[in-house]
Design a protein around this motif. Structure first.
Motif, PDB file in Angstrom:
ATOM      1  N   PHE A 457       0.907  -1.199   0.047  1.00  0.00           N
ATOM      2  CA  PHE A 457       0.199   0.013  -0.103  1.00  0.00           C
ATOM      3  C   PHE A 457       1.015   1.293   0.086  1.00  0.00           C
ATOM      4  CE2 PHE A 457      -1.743   3.563   2.390  1.00  0.00           C
ATOM      5  CZ  PHE A 457      -3.001   3.753   1.847  1.00  0.00           C
ATOM      6  N   SER A 458       0.397   2.267  -0.782  1.00  0.00           N
ATOM      7  CA  SER A 458       1.231   3.594  -0.801  1.00  0.00           C
ATOM      8  C   SER A 458       0.225   4.611  -1.295  1.00  0.00           C
ATOM      9  CB  SER A 458       2.345   3.534  -1.623  1.00  0.00           C
ATOM     10  OG  SER A 458       2.194   3.701  -2.946  1.00  0.00           O
ATOM     11  N   LEU A 459       0.497   5.712  -0.568  1.00  0.00           N
ATOM     12  CA  LEU A 459      -0.520   6.875  -0.911  1.00  0.00           C
ATOM     13  C   LEU A 459       0.496   8.073  -1.253  1.00  0.00           C
ATOM     14  CD1 LEU A 459      -3.301   8.384  -1.430  1.00  0.00           C
ATOM     15  CD2 LEU A 459      -3.285   8.765   1.097  1.00  0.00           C
ATOM     16  N   LYS A 493      -1.926   3.216  -4.229  1.00  0.00           N
ATOM     17  CA  LYS A 493      -1.363   1.997  -5.004  1.00  0.00           C
ATOM     18  C   LYS A 493      -1.861   0.871  -4.039  1.00  0.00           C
ATOM     19  CE  LYS A 493       2.416   3.483  -7.927  1.00  0.00           C
ATOM     20  NZ  LYS A 493       3.820   3.251  -8.186  1.00  0.00           N
ATOM     21  N   GLN A 494      -2.405  -0.095  -4.363  1.00  0.00           N
ATOM     22  CA  GLN A 494      -2.834  -1.215  -3.429  1.00  0.00           C
ATOM     23  C   GLN A 494      -2.948  -2.471  -4.130  1.00  0.00           C
ATOM     24  OE1 GLN A 494      -4.005  -1.258   0.400  1.00  0.00           O
ATOM     25  NE2 GLN A 494      -3.309  -3.013  -0.655  1.00  0.00           N
ATOM     26  N   ASN A 506      -3.812   1.026  -9.550  1.00  0.00           N
ATOM     27  CA  ASN A 506      -2.821   2.075  -9.489  1.00  0.00           C
ATOM     28  C   ASN A 506      -3.906   3.155  -9.861  1.00  0.00           C
ATOM     29  OD1 ASN A 506      -1.149   4.319  -9.563  1.00  0.00           O
ATOM     30  ND2 ASN A 506       0.409   3.338 -10.801  1.00  0.00           N
ATOM     31  N   VAL A 507      -4.296   4.105  -8.821  1.00  0.00           N
ATOM     32  CA  VAL A 507      -5.451   5.226  -9.299  1.00  0.00           C
ATOM     33  C   VAL A 507      -4.616   6.564  -9.076  1.00  0.00           C
ATOM     34  CG1 VAL A 507      -7.624   6.127  -8.587  1.00  0.00           C
ATOM     35  CG2 VAL A 507      -7.202   3.523  -8.511  1.00  0.00           C
ATOM     36  N   VAL A 508      -4.665   7.310 -10.132  1.00  0.00           N
ATOM     37  CA  VAL A 508      -4.262   8.719  -9.809  1.00  0.00           C
ATOM     38  C   VAL A 508      -5.397   9.587 -10.251  1.00  0.00           C
ATOM     39  CG1 VAL A 508      -2.627  10.352 -10.921  1.00  0.00           C
ATOM     40  CG2 VAL A 508      -1.996   7.910 -10.680  1.00  0.00           C
TER      41      VAL A 508
END
Length: 631
Positions: A457-459, A493-494, A506-508
């Motif tokens: 996981f990252s934000l 990102k998850q 991956n969502v932007v």
């Protein structure tokens, strides 16, 4: 490629991989790899390029960003649709659209290996006689435990599915490094030659949407330029960084051998020199007066050229962080000089202009340890046409354990005042001419990343404010917006795993306060669902499908004569997914994949433009192979 040929290829890969594999001991195959972390020669470890998963995305376009504007062909000019994936604006404006293809010090990998290492890569895709192919080679070896050298070669030949869009690229480098007790050095010599033909895009969208025209083969779709029109970009670079350390020796920590000593640096003196030779040529076999609104010279051909030769010398002195055991920090002071020579051809006559800039700066940093690290940088231009430019930059990070998880927090920010590049102020060619007096651009940026690596996981959140932004307007001319523009971005990102299945996400989200100046898609998605298992204890197998999508927006158009992306307000691009299905394998030292790219085009109708009038490739089969040799 027929099914029989495909089967023969896959069988051959299996057979020769097993036949040639020699069981080299793991400790003997030791390979250390790193890249330069900054312009001061500090290094950052990276993994050897032998990842088992997602090899099908190992190409310049997919590695650059999850969403890109490009001419539809590998090797063509490109711009990321994700704002914070774009490189910093170069002094040579023509460089930016070729950035992902350029071998240079920022993208080069350095090695230290106990045994010679070779890598061979081959990628191919497309219909017969219109294929895009890439061949890559890397060799590296150590002369002794401190000195490593190597070479890379990479060649792209992409004819393209559409008319008059073929591209070729050759890149090569010689690199080396020396890691001594007191003296260390890194060097690179690289060359890049990219050539792409320009077709101006297809003439009508109906060839993608109208059932009466969709049966026309891509190669037979009419394009806007009717004769040989070619862009050529060349970039050569010499880089050498050397450091000499003063310090003392003490018994090595953690060693039972009391006679074993380790060197502790106290002060480092460093010098680096970087020479870049960048050249851009735009050639029309017959002048395209029907395509362009203006033509200045009464010539039978267009032959516009521009060049920048730039030499940067940097001298620094550093107080090593390893020395101060009571208050861990490093301190660096430096002076840097740029010498630049600009060349272009107004009215068929070469003109030259030389510029020089000198700046000073300092860095306070703490890099050792994980609980708390930081870096504060400040620099200012004192002499030259960029006098008054400054850069204030900071990075703060921390990693810690929470129950069974690792938590990583990173914060960053900068404040920059920058003089526009020479060619944004002055440029003359057969179709475009301008003489501007733009003000400096002022940017402030704040961002941060919260990550849980153990949970995949990252934000990443970023906010940037820009004053006096320079962009190419709807006439494809450079213009300056005298107000403020805010860019807000959040990237999530998850990955989710269930047994042998994985879903990567991956969502932007992006928001531009002025879509006329900096147009961006609001939402960009990348999802990758796959099954992964190991067969016969040696074969890693991955089967999956991925999809790329972004919401509709007025995507920048592309101007062949200048190689720049510019604003347009007539056509929205987006709301069309691109789906790929693939099988990816890893056997010992061999990786290979089979992919059906853009498979949804076979059963789904839609406008699959990358940017206005430039469609991406239709459905096609792609294959790829890499082979590593540790001997």
């Amino acid at each position: 490629m027929t099914a029989k040929k495909l089967f023969t290829l896959i069988f051959s890969i299996f057979y020769f991989s097993v036949l040639l594999w020699s069981e080299v001991p793991e400790d003997y195959r030791f390979v250390k790899t790193w890249k330069l972390a900054d312009k001061f020669g500090r290094v950052d470890s990276v993994r050897v390029d032998t990842a088992h998963l997602n090899f099908q995305d190992d190409n310049a376009i997919d590695k650059f960003s999850i969403a890109n504007s490009y001419n539809g062909n590998l090797g063509s000019p490109i711009q990321s649709k994700i704002y914070f994936d774009r490189p910093e604006m170069s002094d040579f404006m023509f460089f930016n659209t070729y950035y992902p293809y350029i071998t240079q010090i920022e993208t080069s990998t350095f090695y230290n290996t106990k045994t010679p290492l070779s890598m061979i890569k081959y990628l191919s895709g497309g219909s017969n006689y219109r294929k895009e192919e890439e061949i890559g080679f890397m060799f590296t070896a150590n002369a002794n435990k401190r000195f490593n050298f190597g070479t890379t070669l990479d060649y792209i030949s992409a004819k393209g599915e559409y008319s008059k869009q073929s591209a070729k690229r050759f890149a090569g480098s010689i690199f080396g490094s020396y890691d001594g007790k007191r003296y260390s050095a890194i060097g690179l010599l690289s060359t890049n030659n990219l050539r792409n033909y320009e077709n101006g895009g297809i003439t009508e969208t109906d060839y993608l949407t109208n059932p009466a025209k969709t049966s026309v083969k891509p190669i037979n779709i009419p394009v806007k330029m009717l004769d040989n029109v070619m862009s050529n970009y060349r970039h050569s670079q010499i880089y050498y960084n050397q450091q000499f350390s003063l310090g003392f020796e003490r018994p090595a920590k953690g060693s039972k051998d009391t006679t074993k000593m380790e060197f502790i640096p106290v002060t480092r003196f460093a010098h680096s020199i970087r020479i870049d030779d960048m050249r851009k040529r735009y050639f029309e076999n017959s002048v395209q007066t029907a395509y362009y609104d203006s033509t200045y010279l009464d010539l039978k051909q267009t032959n516009d050229t521009a060049a920048l030769q730039k030499m940067t010398n940097r001298f620094s002195i550093s107080l090593a962080e390893e020395f101060n055991k009571w208050m861990r920090f490093g301190l660096t002071a430096y002076v840097e000089n740029d010498f630049e020579k600009y060349t272009f051809t107004p009215d068929t006559l070469l003109q030259h202009q030389t510029e020089s800039n000198t700046r000073v700066g300092a860095i306070l940093s703490k890099e050792l340890g994980q609980k708390f690290t930081y870096m504060f940088l400040g620099e200012i231009n004192l002499v030259g046409y960029k006098m008054g430019d400054f850069n204030l930059e900071t990075q703060i990070g921390s990693s810690f354990r929470l129950l069974k998880d690792t938590i990583s927090i990173r914060a960053k920010g900068f404040m920059r005042n920058s003089e526009p590049s020479f060619f944004l102020q002055n440029y003359q060619s057969n179709h475009f001419r301008w003489s501007n007096n733009f003000d400096k651009t002022f940017r402030t940026h704040i961002g941060g990343t919260f990550a849980i690596p153990t949970r995949s996981f990252s934000l990443d959140v970023n906010v940037e404010n820009i004053t006096n932004q320079i962009y190419f307007d709807t006439l494809a001319l450079p213009s300056q917006f005298d107000g403020n523009i805010q860019i807000v971005s959040a990237q999530l990102k998850q990955d989710f795993r269930l047994g042998k299945f994985t879903l990567e996400n991956n969502v932007v989200y992006q928001l531009s306060s002025n879509q006329d100046v900096i147009p961006l898609p609001m939402l960009t998605l990348y999802h990758n669902l796959y099954f992964h298992d190991k067969w016969f204890k040696v074969l890693s197998a991955q089967f999956g499908a991925n999809v790329r999508y972004h919401t509709a927006y007025y995507a920048p158009a592309y101007m062949p004569a200048t190689g720049q992306f510019y604003s347009q307000d007539e056509m929205k691009i987006g709301n069309y997914p691109v789906v790929n299905v693939y099988a990816n394998f890893h056997l010992k030292r061999t990786r290979f994949f089979v992919e059906y790219y853009h498979v949804n085009q076979l059963f789904m109708k839609g406008v699959y433009y990358s940017m206005p009038y430039y469609p991406i490739n239709p459905a096609m089969l792609k294959i790829g192979l890499t082979w590593n040799f540790y001997d």
